[in-house]
Enzyme design. Structure first.
Site, PDB file in Angstrom:
ATOM      1  N   GLU A 148       0.826  -1.225   0.000  1.00 43.17           N
ATOM      2  CA  GLU A 148       0.000   0.000   0.000  1.00 43.17           C
ATOM      3  C   GLU A 148       0.853   1.264   0.000  1.00 43.17           C
ATOM      4  O   GLU A 148       0.688   2.135   0.861  1.00 43.17           O
ATOM      5  CB  GLU A 148      -0.966  -0.006   1.192  1.00 43.17           C
ATOM      6  N   GLU A 179      -5.164  -8.567  -0.322  1.00 44.76           N
ATOM      7  CA  GLU A 179      -5.913  -8.288   0.918  1.00 44.76           C
ATOM      8  C   GLU A 179      -7.380  -8.126   0.546  1.00 44.76           C
ATOM      9  O   GLU A 179      -7.722  -7.230  -0.248  1.00 44.76           O
ATOM     10  CB  GLU A 179      -5.425  -7.007   1.618  1.00 44.76           C
TER      11      GLU A 179
HETATM   12  O1  AHR Z   1      -5.027  -5.974   7.021  1.00 46.87           O
HETATM   13  C1  AHR Z   1      -4.933  -4.848   7.826  1.00 46.87           C
HETATM   14  C2  AHR Z   1      -4.227  -3.681   7.135  1.00 46.87           C
HETATM   15  O2  AHR Z   1      -5.039  -3.211   6.099  1.00 46.87           O
HETATM   16  C3  AHR Z   1      -2.926  -4.001   6.459  1.00 46.87           C
HETATM   17  O3  AHR Z   1      -1.838  -3.938   7.322  1.00 46.87           O
HETATM   18  C4  AHR Z   1      -2.817  -2.928   5.427  1.00 46.87           C
HETATM   19  O4  AHR Z   1      -2.085  -3.324   4.299  1.00 46.87           O
HETATM   20  C5  AHR Z   1      -4.264  -2.578   5.106  1.00 46.87           C
HETATM   21  O5  AHR Z   1      -4.476  -1.219   5.132  1.00 46.87           O
END
Ligand code: AHR
Length: 511
Positions: A173, A292
């Protein structure tokens, strides 16, 4: 509701699911590692401190690949802190989650744990506070057989054979202002391409994922992907996507429609990737790593609103308790991933234990399955094979999905069919239907016309359904929401008939 019709033709397919589509994620965050997969004092812990009760549930969940060590955490991580004798490992402030990281658990322990869990490791490198040099050294430590200082250091630490990690993420990110050393698309594109080059010089067999923007609602979305790929296109195999579905607005129909926006997101990223390919006159296709995805909103805070005094070790943060409604939205996301199997070649449920997770634990106590455990486990067990192109004739509804970003209230209009469905044919000719009835009050009569299938015996039919959409599984009532038999599924000739309960996730298996 009127009858909903589905048509399926054996062999008319979207694509084959990659085994990596069914992955998950372990971050050094809250109690995911400490008190989750690793708790040496726990009665079930083995000599390495791995909780066996958690391992048993992980095997049942069947994630195929596991991302580690972050997430936001990785952008401040020194990989060297997590290897070597535990007594010598430094304690560090983790600026991502305002905690103290003891480094008791590190890369080698993670690799051992993955082998026991039967899952492939996926490692992320720190492109926040570190860069290309640390990344290539980390890779050399992990994958180089022997004969260099770093590879021999791994051997001296007790891991003689190289870890052979194939899938690597180039940071996390990196467009997010909350990220340690966030970057512009130009800055990230440059560091990512140089890191990729060096890493592949160390080990040409690896595959690399560049960071996409951290959400479809980011102001950077679109131009970020294009700029990053203009730099990295020839050096990476994947670009990442992240999505957390939410019900901040308390609008369950809109929440259940939100996986359709995941479909749109995937299709938009594919278009951007392919337009860069077109500009480069390249036949190469960048694949998608949805590394994610989940439902997350109750325990989500903007960075400015997070307070955690005293820099605790493994605080109980992001411990979202999932409801029946969450499991339905989650099931919709599973269907979105399956229906894009031609381009989404890796995906990670974020995360695995305690932190926005399908598995919950109590320190020193039991482990149990959250509601979202079931759609994931069913997708992983029965979603492997060829995803068929389903023609669906279903009534639809209009919704406005609220997906804020920072101070901005953003609404996304969406028209959703009440039925969301994926169909996967396995290599033995068996067929699994994953079907979500998004109507909150009406059962859905569904007919499926099956053309060209030889084996049409009903093997199993299960429904995840609870009259209370707010029902949850807890330590003391771990089985409140669980799949039960879906009665009344029949086959006559080439037609399958079923009635899906209102607000239900269903898995029907033929073969
Ligand atoms: O999964 C929780 C968080 O969400 C992770 O660390 C990040 O990559 C995202 O913003």
């Amino acid at each position: 509701m009127r009858d909903v019709h589905v048509r399926l033709h054996a062999g008319v397919a979207i694509g084959d699911t990659d085994p990596r589509l069914f992955g998950a994620f372990v971050e050094h965050l809250g109690r995911c590692v400490y008190g989750g997969i690793y708790e040496p004092e726990h009665p079930t812990a083995d000599a390495r401190g791995f909780r066996q009760d958690v391992l048993a549930l992980v095997r049942e969940l069947a994630p195929t690949i596991m991302r580690y060590p972050g997430g936001n955490f990785v952008s401040g991580y020194n990989w060297e802190d997590g290897v070597g004798p535990v007594a010598n490992r430094p304690k560090r402030l983790d600026l991502a989650w305002l905690s103290t990281e003891t480094n008791e658990f590190g890369t080698n322990e993670f690799i051992d744990w993955c082998r026991l869990a039967g899952t492939e490791p996926m490692l992320a490198v720190n492109l926040g506070t570190r860069g290309a040099d640390a990344a290539r050294q980390f890779l050399e430590y992990c994958n180089h057989p022997h004969g260099t200082t770093l590879s021999d250091l791994r051997r001296a630490h007790g891991w003689d054979a190289p870890h052979g990690v194939k899938f690597w993420c180039l940071g996390n990110e990196m467009d997010g202002p909350w990220q340690m050393h966030a970057r512009t698309a130009e800055e990230y594109g440059r560091i990512a391409v140089e890191t990729a080059k060096m890493m592949k010089w160390v080990d040409p067999s690896i595959e690399l994922a560049a960071c996409g923007s951290s959400g479809r609602n980011m102001p950077t979305f679109g131009t970020w992907e294009r700029t990053v790929l203009e730099h990295c296109f020839d050096h990476v195999e994947y670009i990442s996507l992240h999505t957390y579905l939410n019900n901040y607005a308390g609008d369950i129909p809109a929440f259940l429609a939100s996986p359709d926006l995941m479909d749109t997101f995937i299709e938009e990223v594919v278009s951007i990737d392919d337009s860069v390919a077109a500009e480069k006159r390249s036949a190469k296709r960048i694949m998608l790593s949805f590394d994610e995805w989940n439902v997350w909103y109750r325990t989500r805070r903007n960075r400015a609103d997070r307070t955690l005094p005293g820099w605790p070790v493994a605080p109980p943060i992001l411990e979202e308790v999932y409801s029946m409604a969450d499991a339905l939205a989650f099931g919709g996301a599973c269907i979105s991933l399956l229906n894009h199997a031609d381009r989404v070649k890796a995906a990670c449920l974020a995360q695995l234990v305690n932190v926005i997770a399908p598995i919950m634990t109590e320190d020193g106590g039991p482990a149990w399955r959250q509601t979202i455990f079931y759609p994931f486990a069913q997708m992983s067990h029965f979603g492997r094979g060829r995803v068929l192109r389903a023609e669906i004739d279903s009534p639809v509804y209009d919704a406005r999905y609220f997906d804020p970003r920072g101070e901005q209230d953003l609404y996304f209009p969406v028209t959703a069919a009440f039925l969301k469905l994926a169909a996967v044919q396995d290599q033995n000719g068996g067929l699994t239907l994953f079907a979500l009835n998004r109507h909150l009050t009406e059962p859905m009569p569904m007919t499926v016309a099956l053309t060209g299938f030889t084996n049409k015996t009903i093997r199993a039919a299960r429904a995840l359904h609870h009259p209370d959409l707010h029902a949850t599984n807890t330590r003391d009532a771990p089985d409140t929401v669980r799949p039960t038999a879906l009665d009344g599924v029949s086959i006559a000739g080439d037609t399958l008939r079923a009635t899906l309960p209102p607000a239900s996730w269903n898995v029907i298996r033929l073969g």
